[in-house]
Design an enzyme around this catalytic site. Structure first.
Site, PDB file in Angstrom:
ATOM      1  N   SER A  29     -10.595   0.152   7.235  1.00  0.00           N
ATOM      2  CA  SER A  29      -9.970   0.255   5.674  1.00  0.00           C
ATOM      3  C   SER A  29      -8.974  -0.992   5.335  1.00  0.00           C
ATOM      4  O   SER A  29      -8.519  -1.045   4.155  1.00  0.00           O
ATOM      5  CB  SER A  29      -8.952   1.478   5.600  1.00  0.00           C
TER       6      SER A  29
ATOM      7  N   SER B 101      -9.903   2.397   2.917  1.00  0.00           N
ATOM      8  CA  SER B 101      -9.026   3.181   2.018  1.00  0.00           C
ATOM      9  C   SER B 101      -8.065   2.132   1.079  1.00  0.00           C
ATOM     10  O   SER B 101      -7.333   2.383   0.482  1.00  0.00           O
ATOM     11  CB  SER B 101      -7.903   4.007   2.803  1.00  0.00           C
TER      12      SER B 101
ATOM     13  N   LYS C  46       0.768  -1.130   0.103  1.00  0.00           N
ATOM     14  CA  LYS C  46       0.023   0.041   0.011  1.00  0.00           C
ATOM     15  C   LYS C  46       0.850   1.151  -0.165  1.00  0.00           C
ATOM     16  O   LYS C  46       1.788   1.261   0.629  1.00  0.00           O
ATOM     17  CB  LYS C  46      -1.016  -0.075   1.274  1.00  0.00           C
TER      18      LYS C  46
END
EC number: 6.3.5.7
Length: 491
Positions: A182, A158, A78
């Site tokens: 998330s 997210s 990420k």
């Protein structure tokens, strides 16, 4: 030979050990898959040269019998995790082409154990979002589609890039972060497994901060076993993070397949929301039935302060964000938009560098921390947070081992369908997940079924502090009963 990208981490580990294929072959297969799936927009930076170099180095170690627990496994990272000499932007224009001279603790532990980096994954800007539509690189596309429809769906946020890439077989697993859901929400939207560890279990050092008392790193993978394998490498004490807890990391994989007989599973009545879709209710009942069939005991529990969790979260998180994001001023690194004074430089840089959702949360946070409002909002929200934590403590004190809830109030929705006119509509996606962050507890989202349109739905299990092992044992029961789902390939 089976298509290498369809192997789980556990299967790939066995194949590498038996020399059925090399890490370089495994890496090349994933790099080709990434190239063919650029329409999903899951990766914001591909690092093929670095991936191949890492794979060759691991192959040499495996040949000498020196491979680590993740030797040769290709992963996606990420874009919130600092990666040394590799661009890290948190998917925000304000960080520009920032290249960190250091490595986050979590990723350094993955490389220590032999994992290979394929590239950086898309996420909501500064992890602020529930759909991965706020990234400056554009929205991520969910590899799942409604049956008979070509509508582009969100993968959740997210960590949408992480979930989309794992679901579409572009990487074997991915790092992710969870501040209010998330990891678990995108996992539920894409039929992947997402683990939000106990606060303090994984180091936050080198991860771009959103809300420091809520953020926690964790894995997204294809199976419960794979997430346990990744979690063992990601977890551990780090003296560089003062919130990191100094306790040993168990062998999470050993918890897979352990009997859950006699465990008490709490079903919280407050999670039965008005207007909850019938298919979510049905899924929840089915999941409870699977755990009961495996020998667990179901008990109704009460978490009375649940209804205050979302409003309290959307005070605490923006308040911490406004404090954390004050460092982005155009002076030391990232974007700089000149002005006639230092004040104007700050204003111009932030106005151009931050997206709408980040600006919205920074303004909310600054407001609730301002003189005259601090006590009315922030202090009160922190008191509510203490009560939410106590609700869970009271449940666990009565012998409850874990709590079963839905992971999301619906399946994945279309890009642009929610939150346009009313941002609160988007915030409601976190209704089942934020309590876990407010209380600092571990949670896991496991694929458990599909809705009427063939889209995946997930169940969430919430555990006692630092008892992720129980979640892996229970998660495995759900996974075995529900089976595994992969999206039909269209991209």
């Amino acid at each position: 030979m089976t298509d290498l990208t369809s192997l789980t981490i556990a299967e790939a580990r066995d194949g590498l050990a038996s020399k059925s294929f090399t890490s370089l072959e495994l890496t090349d297969a994933h790099l080709a898959a990434i190239e063919a799936a650029r329409s999903l927009n899951a990766f914001v930076l591909e690092t093929p040269d670095q991936a191949r170099a890492m794979a060759r180095a691991v192959d040499a170690k495996i040949a000498k019998g020196e491979g680590g627990p993740l030797a040769g496994i290709p992963l996606g990272i990420k874009d919130l995790f600092a990666t040394k000499d590799v661009r890290t932007t948190a998917c925000s224009k304000i960080l520009g082409n920032f290249v960190p001279p250091y490595e986050s603790t979590v990723t350094s532990q993955l490389w220590r154990d032999g994992a290979v980096m394929l590239g950086k994954l898309n996420n909501d800007e500064f992890a602020m979002g529930s759909s991965n539509e706020t990234s400056c690189f554009g929205p991520v596309v969910n590899p799942w589609r409604r049956e008979g429809s070509n509508t582009t769906l969100v993968p959740g946020g997210s960590s949408g890039g992480s979930a989309s890439a794992v679901a579409a077989l572009l990487c074997m697993g991915a790092t992710a972060t969870d501040t209010g859901g998330s990891i678990r929400q995108p996992a539920a939207f894409t039929a992947t497994v997402g683990v939000k560890p106990t606060y303090g279990r994984c180091s936050r050092w080198g991860i771009v901060a959103f809300a420091s008392s809520l953020d926690q790193a964790g894995p997204i993978a294809r199976t419960v076993r794979d997430s346990a394998i990744l979690m063992r490498s990601m977890a551990g004490h780090d003296p560089k993070d003062t919130t990191s807890v100094d306790i040993g990391v168990p062998d999470y994989e050993a918890a897979i397949g352990k009997s859950v007989k006699g465990m008490k599973i709490g079903i919280p009545k407050e999670y039965r929301l008005d207007g909850m879709p019938a298919e979510i209710e049905k899924l929840w009942t089915e999941g409870a039935g699977w755990l009961k069939a495996a020998g667990a005991e179901l008990v109704e529990v009460s978490l009375p302060h649940t209804k205050y969790a979302l409003p309290a979260y959307y005070i605490v998180a923006p308040a911490e964000a406004s404090s954390n994001l004050a460092r982005y001023d155009g002076v030391r690194y990232g974007l700089r938009v000149p002005g006639r004074s230092i004040g104007e430089l700050y204003e111009n840089t932030r106005a151009e560098g931050f997206g709408d959702e980040v600006r919205r949360r920074v303004m909310i946070g600054t407001y609730v921390l301002s003189a005259g409002y601090y006590d009315a909002y922030y202090l009160r929200a922190q008191k509510v947070r203490t009560l939410i934590k106590k609700d869970f403590e009271d449940c666990f004190a009565k012998g409850v081992n874990a709590i079963l809830t839905p992971a999301t109030p619906s399946a994945a929705f279309g890009v642009g369908e929610k939150g346009g006119a009313d941002p609160v509509e988007m915030y409601l996606n976190d209704i089942f997940t934020v309590t876990v962050n407010m209380a600092g507890l571990p949670g896991i989202a496991v694929p458990a079924g599909k809705d009427a349109q063939g889209l995946p739905l997930g169940l969430q299990l919430i555990g006692r502090p630092f008892d992720e092992e129980t979640l892996f044992s229970l998660g495995e029961v759900v996974e075995q009963a529900a089976g595994r789902f992969t999206p039909p390939r269209w991209w």
